[in-house]
Design a protein around this motif. Structure first.
Motif, PDB file in Angstrom:
ATOM      1  N   LYS A   1      36.533  37.644  42.696  1.00 35.34           N
ATOM      2  CA  LYS A   1      36.076  39.013  42.419  1.00 35.34           C
ATOM      3  C   LYS A   1      36.690  39.996  43.421  1.00 35.34           C
ATOM      4  CE  LYS A   1      31.890  41.779  42.037  1.00 35.34           C
ATOM      5  NZ  LYS A   1      30.426  41.781  42.199  1.00 35.34           N
TER       6      LYS A   1
ATOM      7  N   ARG B   1      40.362  40.530  42.387  1.00 31.57           N
ATOM      8  CA  ARG B   1      40.461  41.302  41.144  1.00 31.57           C
ATOM      9  C   ARG B   1      40.075  42.763  41.354  1.00 31.57           C
ATOM     10  NH1 ARG B   1      41.011  38.361  36.339  1.00 31.57           N
ATOM     11  NH2 ARG B   1      41.049  36.115  36.676  1.00 31.57           N
TER      12      ARG B   1
ATOM     13  N   THR C   1      42.574  46.023  40.899  1.00 32.24           N
ATOM     14  CA  THR C   1      42.216  47.153  40.036  1.00 32.24           C
ATOM     15  C   THR C   1      42.259  48.463  40.813  1.00 32.24           C
ATOM     16  OG1 THR C   1      40.841  45.699  38.675  1.00 32.24           O
ATOM     17  CG2 THR C   1      40.421  48.069  38.507  1.00 32.24           C
TER      18      THR C   1
ATOM     19  N   MET D   1      47.300  37.672  36.645  1.00 35.77           N
ATOM     20  CA  MET D   1      46.417  38.726  36.169  1.00 35.77           C
ATOM     21  C   MET D   1      47.258  39.953  35.830  1.00 35.77           C
ATOM     22  SD  MET D   1      43.416  40.334  38.470  1.00 35.77           S
ATOM     23  CE  MET D   1      42.752  41.923  38.096  1.00 35.77           C
TER      24      MET D   1
END
Length: 110
Positions: free
Chosen positions: A78, A81, A85, A107
């Protein structure tokens, strides 16, 4: 204590834009990710400079490696990621990669 799960995050130092490499703030990316790791109790890692190869191009990158417990794995993913982002606009990568216990995950941000 045993930290028997390994993550290696591939952090490109450049982006390929309009046929040329440009610098990106990879050090800021690493600091933000590091802050997130600290917040979940991971207080040590190492970074190794490396050369990545993608679509016939070679480029400088860092490999940020951590070890964690079973319970921390989901939070580690998490953290990566979320950092991807948050930093995507300035990192400008086609995709982002990390290794987890010998398996490479890629990703993409749309």
């Amino acid at each position: 204590m045993k930290l028997n799960h390994k993550f290696s995050f591939h952090v490109p130092n450049v982006a390929y834009v309009d046929g040329a490499f440009i610098s990106v703030p990879y050090d800021k990316f690493e600091k933000i990710l590091g802050s997130k790791l600290l917040s979940i109790g991971i207080d040590g890692w190492h970074i190794i400079p490396a050369t990545g190869y993608y679509k016939g191009r070679s480029y400088p990158q860092d490999i940020l490696t951590i070890f964690c417990s079973y319970e921390q794995q989901t939070e580690v993913i998490k953290a990566f990621r979320t950092t991807v982002t948050e930093m995507h606009e300035v990192m400008m990568q086609e995709s982002y990669a990390y290794e987890h216990d010998g398996v490479l995950s890629i990703m993409e941000i749309e």
